[in-house]
Write an enzyme that holds these catalytic residues in place. Structure first.
Site, PDB file in Angstrom:
ATOM      1  N   ASP A   1      -5.785  19.346 -13.799  1.00 28.37           N
ATOM      2  CA  ASP A   1      -6.098  18.009 -14.296  1.00 28.37           C
ATOM      3  C   ASP A   1      -5.860  18.049 -15.810  1.00 28.37           C
ATOM      4  OD1 ASP A   1      -7.332  15.769 -15.385  1.00 28.37           O
ATOM      5  OD2 ASP A   1      -9.052  15.818 -14.029  1.00 28.37           O
TER       6      ASP A   1
ATOM      7  N   TYR B   1     -14.742  17.435 -14.822  1.00 28.95           N
ATOM      8  CA  TYR B   1     -15.150  16.036 -14.927  1.00 28.95           C
ATOM      9  C   TYR B   1     -16.299  15.742 -13.941  1.00 28.95           C
ATOM     10  CZ  TYR B   1     -14.789  10.980 -14.589  1.00 28.95           C
ATOM     11  OH  TYR B   1     -15.075   9.644 -14.583  1.00 28.95           O
TER      12      TYR B   1
ATOM     13  N   LYS C   1      -7.122   7.002 -19.159  1.00 27.87           N
ATOM     14  CA  LYS C   1      -7.393   7.558 -20.485  1.00 27.87           C
ATOM     15  C   LYS C   1      -6.138   7.406 -21.358  1.00 27.87           C
ATOM     16  CE  LYS C   1     -11.084   8.443 -18.152  1.00 27.87           C
ATOM     17  NZ  LYS C   1     -11.319   9.668 -17.433  1.00 27.87           N
TER      18      LYS C   1
ATOM     19  N   ARG D   1       0.838  -1.208   0.000  1.00 25.22           N
ATOM     20  CA  ARG D   1       0.000   0.000   0.000  1.00 25.22           C
ATOM     21  C   ARG D   1       0.866   1.248   0.000  1.00 25.22           C
ATOM     22  NH1 ARG D   1      -1.973   1.874   4.492  1.00 25.22           N
ATOM     23  NH2 ARG D   1      -2.498  -0.152   5.374  1.00 25.22           N
TER      24      ARG D   1
HETATM   25  C1  LIG Z   1     -11.849  10.110 -16.204  1.00 24.01           C
HETATM   26  C2  LIG Z   1     -11.457  11.403 -15.616  1.00 24.01           C
HETATM   27  C3  LIG Z   1     -11.243  11.544 -14.236  1.00 24.01           C
HETATM   28  C4  LIG Z   1     -11.460  10.410 -13.262  1.00 24.01           C
HETATM   29  O1  LIG Z   1     -10.653   9.331 -13.538  1.00 24.01           O
HETATM   30  P1  LIG Z   1     -10.985   7.792 -13.186  1.00 24.01           P
HETATM   31  O2  LIG Z   1      -9.763   7.078 -13.592  1.00 24.01           O
HETATM   32  O3  LIG Z   1     -12.209   7.424 -13.978  1.00 24.01           O
HETATM   33  O4  LIG Z   1     -11.269   7.742 -11.721  1.00 24.01           O
HETATM   34  C5  LIG Z   1     -10.835  12.775 -13.775  1.00 24.01           C
HETATM   35  N1  LIG Z   1     -10.662  13.828 -14.614  1.00 24.01           N
HETATM   36  C6  LIG Z   1     -10.877  13.721 -15.934  1.00 24.01           C
HETATM   37  C7  LIG Z   1     -10.682  14.921 -16.798  1.00 24.01           C
HETATM   38  C8  LIG Z   1     -11.282  12.518 -16.488  1.00 24.01           C
HETATM   39  O5  LIG Z   1     -11.505  12.427 -17.800  1.00 24.01           O
END
Ligand SMILES: *Cc1c(COP(=O)(O)O)cnc(C)c1O
Length: 407
Positions: A188, A117, A213, A64
């Site tokens: 982000d 998001y 992604k 962890r």
């Molecule tokens: C998908 C996404 C998230 C969250 O990510 P997860 O891996 O689904 O928890 C946060 N910010 C953006 C811009 C995203 O596209």
């Protein structure tokens, strides 16, 4: 560990080698999957020294708090972003939550862009206010509005660039100039990872990604990362990722991302080239009202995007809106028919996969956002979001042509 001087090589070389090299046990070139929860000590004294951090080098004690496969993934991501350190998480939301809980306490204030998001929107609208944290929502594209929203207790300014789903670009350097040294600028950058942009170099204090992604890029693993100054990353890791959130990625997922990242540079170039071709096609299409893609010369933010994003790359995400009347149908009804007639794009949320994905934000990703907030952010009922994949661009355009004809 790789012997290459990563400061002297191009991103294409860096992303293949950073964080990895022959494994110390047997010289394995592919980083092994250390699928273990715990690590043994020869003696009690060795265990005590490792727990007390008195042993030099990397010495995991429990997965962890640290695992060699995950550490290679973290080091690769730190190098990718040009940051001092990185902490990996089990999902992108694990990264968002760990940053929030590390730097915000009751009575603090955070400024969010008005369109983020869906999961992050929930945290801003529900979780943080429930913890007694003050939240302001502003258009971070409007620098005066950001300036006006700052209070003595402001700790973080948080936005995505380009943002979801409008592809709005926020000027990172200008926001950092407004924030000064006391307020952390957290970006982000999931929609446009390196080599498309490097937001730490533009002035952000912390960059986070959902590696689910583009960074993993194969649509088969969830994960997140946070990159920034070593001191900030240590705080996030110690107090949040390993404790209240307890959300490390599995060693297997870390291995998958390491594998996916080897091709990040060439994948991003292809995603961007394909997206540009499709954005230009959609812009000329008689049924399309507006195309939101910062790479288009007609986009009002094209100049800012060209300053922030590198080498003529603008990401692989496009949103577009159909005209109010398409063959007698409303944009919403026509949009549904268009999606149902496409044969290559999958109707699915998420993004950054090799497969092209298409979705309807108002009924899918942004269904949980109130209609008023959606409209304030420009998310109409007719908006369609496209994650352009790695297929042949002309095949995708041909598919759109037949689907438009079939409406
Ligand atoms: C998908 C996404 C998230 C969250 O990510 P997860 O891996 O689904 O928890 C946060 N910010 C953006 C811009 C995203 O596209």
């Amino acid at each position: 560990m790789s012997k290459i001087d990563l400061k002297k090589v191009d991103f294409e070389t860096l992303i293949v080698h950073a964080g990895q090299g022959a494994d110390p046990a047997y010289g394995a070139l592919a980083t092994p999957i250390y699928q273990t929860s715990t690590f043994c000590f020869e003696t009690v004294e060795e265990g005590a020294d490792k727990f007390a951090n008195k042993v030099p080098g990397y010495h995991p004690v429990y997965s962890r708090s640290g695992n060699p496969t995950t550490r290679a993934f973290e080091l690769k991501c730190a190098a990718m972003e040009g940051g001092e350190d990185c902490v990996a998480t089990a999902s992108g939301m694990g990264a968002v939550g760990s940053v929030m809980l590390a730097f915000l306490k009751q009575g603090d204030h955070i400024i969010f862009d008005n369109s983020v998001y869906g999961g992050t929107d929930y945290v801003a609208s529900h979780d943080l206010p429930d913890l007694g944290i003050e939240v302001s929502r502003v258009d971070t594209g409007d620098l005066e509005a950001v300036k006006a929203a700052i209070k003595p207790n402001t700790k973080i300014i948080y936005f995505e660039t380009p943002n979801n789903p409008m592809m709005k670009v926020t000027d990172v350097a200008a926001i950092k100039a407004i924030a000064g040294s006391d307020i952390r600028v957290v970006v982000d950058a999931t929609f446009a990872p390196p080599p498309v942009q490097h937001v730490l170099a533009l002035g952000a204090d912390i960059v986070l990604h959902s590696i689910t992604k583009y960074i993993n890029g194969h649509g088969d693993a969830l994960g997140g990362i946070v990159v920034g100054k070593a001191e900030d990353i240590t705080r996030i890791r110690k107090h949040c990722m390993t404790k209240i959130n307890g959300c490390p990625p599995s060693p297997f997922n870390s291995y998958l991302v390491l594998r996916g990242m080897k091709t990040l540079a060439i994948r991003m170039k292809k995603h961007c080239d394909n997206a540009m071709a499709i954005a230009e096609y959609l812009e000329k299409n008689p049924y399309v009202k507006t195309v939101y893609y910062p790479g288009l010369k007609s986009n009002p933010q094209h100049e800012l995007a060209s300053r922030q994003m590198e080498n003529g790359m603008y990401g692989g995400m496009i949103s577009f809106e159909l005209k109010d009347d398409v063959k007698g149908l409303s944009s919403f009804e026509a949009g549904k028919k268009l999606l149902n007639h496409l044969t290559i794009p999958a109707i699915a949320v998420s993004l950054g996969d090799p497969d092209t994905l298409i979705e309807h934000p108002a009924s899918m990703t942004h269904a949980g956002v109130s209609p008023e907030e959606r409209l304030a952010a420009g998310i109409t009922d007719g908006l369609i979001r496209l994650s352009v994949g790695l297929e042949n661009a002309q095949d995708l355009i041909n598919d759109f042509e037949q689907a438009f004809a079939a409406i």
